[in-house]
Design a protein around this motif. Structure first.
Motif, mmCIF file in Angstrom:
data_model
loop_
_atom_site.group_PDB
_atom_site.id
_atom_site.type_symbol
_atom_site.label_atom_id
_atom_site.label_comp_id
_atom_site.label_asym_id
_atom_site.label_seq_id
_atom_site.Cartn_x
_atom_site.Cartn_y
_atom_site.Cartn_z
ATOM 1 N N ILE A 1 0.843 -1.194 0.000
ATOM 2 C CA ILE A 1 0.000 0.000 0.000
ATOM 3 C C ILE A 1 0.881 1.249 0.000
ATOM 4 N N PRO A 2 0.709 2.156 -0.951
ATOM 5 C CA PRO A 2 1.460 3.416 -0.935
ATOM 6 C C PRO A 2 1.093 4.244 0.301
ATOM 7 N N GLN A 3 2.028 5.021 0.782
ATOM 8 C CA GLN A 3 1.786 5.848 1.964
ATOM 9 C C GLN A 3 0.579 6.757 1.760
ATOM 10 N N LYS A 4 0.450 7.310 0.559
ATOM 11 C CA LYS A 4 -0.678 8.219 0.267
ATOM 12 C C LYS A 4 -2.016 7.493 0.418
ATOM 13 N N LEU A 5 -2.102 6.263 -0.061
ATOM 14 C CA LEU A 5 -3.348 5.507 0.029
ATOM 15 C C LEU A 5 -3.621 5.101 1.475
ATOM 16 N N ASN A 6 -2.586 4.781 2.209
ATOM 17 C CA ASN A 6 -2.723 4.514 3.638
ATOM 18 C C ASN A 6 -3.325 5.736 4.348
ATOM 19 N N ASP A 7 -2.795 6.924 4.018
ATOM 20 C CA ASP A 7 -3.270 8.152 4.655
ATOM 21 C C ASP A 7 -4.724 8.463 4.282
ATOM 22 N N ILE A 8 -5.080 8.197 3.032
ATOM 23 C CA ILE A 8 -6.472 8.416 2.596
ATOM 24 C C ILE A 8 -7.412 7.497 3.379
ATOM 25 N N THR A 9 -7.034 6.237 3.515
ATOM 26 C CA THR A 9 -7.863 5.278 4.261
ATOM 27 C C THR A 9 -8.087 5.752 5.685
ATOM 28 N N LEU A 10 -7.013 6.184 6.333
ATOM 29 C CA LEU A 10 -7.130 6.668 7.713
ATOM 30 C C LEU A 10 -7.913 7.976 7.772
ATOM 31 N N GLY A 11 -7.795 8.798 6.731
ATOM 32 C CA GLY A 11 -8.554 10.047 6.681
ATOM 33 C C GLY A 11 -10.047 9.816 6.560
ATOM 34 N N LEU A 12 -10.430 8.727 5.919
ATOM 35 C CA LEU A 12 -11.845 8.352 5.839
ATOM 36 C C LEU A 12 -12.352 7.793 7.159
ATOM 37 N N LEU A 13 -11.444 7.209 7.929
ATOM 38 C CA LEU A 13 -11.836 6.488 9.146
ATOM 39 C C LEU A 13 -11.694 7.324 10.417
ATOM 40 N N GLU A 14 -11.564 8.627 10.273
ATOM 41 C CA GLU A 14 -11.540 9.490 11.453
ATOM 42 C C GLU A 14 -12.875 9.378 12.199
ATOM 43 N N GLU A 15 -12.796 9.126 13.498
ATOM 44 C CA GLU A 15 -14.009 8.971 14.310
ATOM 45 C C GLU A 15 -14.811 10.265 14.363
ATOM 46 N N ASP A 16 -14.120 11.395 14.477
ATOM 47 C CA ASP A 16 -14.773 12.700 14.526
ATOM 48 C C ASP A 16 -15.024 13.173 13.097
ATOM 49 N N PRO A 17 -16.296 13.339 12.703
ATOM 50 C CA PRO A 17 -16.589 13.740 11.325
ATOM 51 C C PRO A 17 -15.891 15.028 10.893
ATOM 52 N N SER A 18 -15.615 15.923 11.831
ATOM 53 C CA SER A 18 -14.972 17.192 11.478
ATOM 54 C C SER A 18 -13.519 16.992 11.056
ATOM 55 N N ASN A 19 -12.934 15.841 11.404
ATOM 56 C CA ASN A 19 -11.549 15.542 11.022
ATOM 57 C C ASN A 19 -11.462 14.616 9.811
ATOM 58 N N ARG A 20 -12.601 14.151 9.353
ATOM 59 C CA ARG A 20 -12.668 13.170 8.271
ATOM 60 C C ARG A 20 -12.521 13.851 6.907
ATOM 61 N N ILE A 21 -12.097 13.111 5.894
ATOM 62 C CA ILE A 21 -12.189 13.622 4.527
ATOM 63 C C ILE A 21 -13.614 14.099 4.328
ATOM 64 N N ALA A 22 -13.769 15.337 3.891
ATOM 65 C CA ALA A 22 -15.057 16.018 4.038
ATOM 66 C C ALA A 22 -16.066 15.732 2.934
ATOM 67 N N THR A 23 -15.586 15.525 1.704
ATOM 68 C CA THR A 23 -16.502 15.370 0.576
ATOM 69 C C THR A 23 -15.998 14.292 -0.372
ATOM 70 N N VAL A 24 -16.893 13.798 -1.203
ATOM 71 C CA VAL A 24 -16.506 12.827 -2.223
ATOM 72 C C VAL A 24 -15.563 13.480 -3.226
ATOM 73 N N GLU A 25 -15.786 14.760 -3.523
ATOM 74 C CA GLU A 25 -14.900 15.477 -4.438
ATOM 75 C C GLU A 25 -13.468 15.476 -3.904
ATOM 76 N N GLN A 26 -13.315 15.716 -2.608
ATOM 77 C CA GLN A 26 -11.992 15.689 -1.998
ATOM 78 C C GLN A 26 -11.387 14.297 -2.082
ATOM 79 N N LEU A 27 -12.199 13.285 -1.841
ATOM 80 C CA LEU A 27 -11.722 11.907 -1.925
ATOM 81 C C LEU A 27 -11.206 11.606 -3.336
ATOM 82 N N LYS A 28 -11.952 12.000 -4.353
ATOM 83 C CA LYS A 28 -11.546 11.753 -5.732
ATOM 84 C C LYS A 28 -10.227 12.465 -6.051
ATOM 85 N N THR A 29 -10.096 13.689 -5.570
ATOM 86 C CA THR A 29 -8.854 14.436 -5.782
ATOM 87 C C THR A 29 -7.673 13.741 -5.132
#
Length: 271
Positions: free
Chosen positions: A238-266
């Motif tokens: 797993i590339p470090q960037k993809l690892n970070d994206i996965t963890l960014g989606l899994l933030e327990e606090d929604p305010s810390n999570r990847i905020a939008t699908v557009e951001q996820l795609k980017t």
């Protein structure tokens, strides 16, 4: 020849489903339809929700049995249950696909990224309409490996942003869904429901959390709740960037999570 409601077809291929049964109605030369059916569960709500959408990766609705529909084979009654007729997406559950294929190695990571970008398309569409799928899990993301396109199905629990949840699958629920579900157990009236809505908001970030759970499972072959390891510690391809994206989606606090699908795609496009 089979017949149910307004549909006549030559074959009925049975496939077991997760909540109810699922069959495929075939009429050579005229395509296929999917049919979910159950002795106890009405599909009226899903049929009603689907009228709001028109996207190639979200199934079209055709007909629902508001009472127990009768399926006939050559004029003989063979089934009498609630049902809904939908566009059928050929393919395989995305998680099951990688269970069979194996944990992705470095040569397969690009395909994983492509499939999740494809998954983001119908999700972005739903969110743009003000809806939350609210039940993303294995079985609801159908990958056509020949095209790389993922269909988003089973919208029976979908809600408008800011509404009360209609149910949940605990293993794939977001923290805010679980919190709302706990609070609703104590509610007895409209006033209590309004109080819950003031305390917990369900929006597109809920779907992004569950996307993170699916991504974690695809990349590692493990369910997130069963390990404390990071994805990259389980699978070093797993590339470090993809690892970070996965963890960014899994933030327990929604305010810390990847905020939008557009951001996820980017973020995915930058891998």
């Amino acid at each position: 020849m089979y017949k149910i409601g307004n549909y006549e077809f030559e074959n009925f291929k049975y496939r077991p489903g997760h909540r109810a049964n699922y069959g495929i109605l075939t009429k050579p030369g005229n395509g296929e339809w999917g049919m979910k059916y159950s002795p106890t569960y009405s599909y009226d709500r899903e049929y009603d929700v689907l009228k709001n959408f028109s996207h190639p990766q979200v199934p079209k609705r055709y007909e629902a049995g508001t009472g127990r529909g009768e399926l006939y084979e050559n004029d003989k009654l063979v089934l009498k249950e609630y049902y809904i007729v939908l566009q059928n997406f050929e393919g395989e559950d995305l998680v099951e696909y990688y269970k069979h294929k194996g944990v992705p190695d470095s040569s397969e990571i690009a395909n994983v990224v492509k499939y999740f970008v494809s998954t983001a398309e119908p999700l972005q569409y739903l969110h743009s309409k003000g809806y939350v799928h609210a039940d993303i899990k294995p079985g609801h993301l159908i990958l056509n490996s020949a095209t790389g396109v993922v269909g988003l199905i089973d919208l029976e629990l979908s809600i408008k942003e800011g509404e009360l949840i209609k149910g949940l699958t605990v293993e794939y629920a977001s923290p805010e869904q679980k919190r709302m579900n706990d609070l609703l157990r104590e509610v007895t009236d409209d006033k209590g429901e309004k109080a819950v809505l003031q305390e917990v908001k369900i929006d597109g970030k809920t779907d992004l959390y569950t996307m993170g759970l699916i991504l974690f499972e695809v990349l590692t072959g493990k369910v997130r709740a069963q390990t404390t390891q990071l994805p990259i510690e389980i699978n070093n391809a797993i590339p470090q960037k993809l690892n970070d994206i996965t963890l960014g989606l899994l933030e327990e606090d929604p305010s810390n999570r990847i905020a939008t699908v557009e951001q996820l795609k980017t973020e995915l496009s930058g891998i």
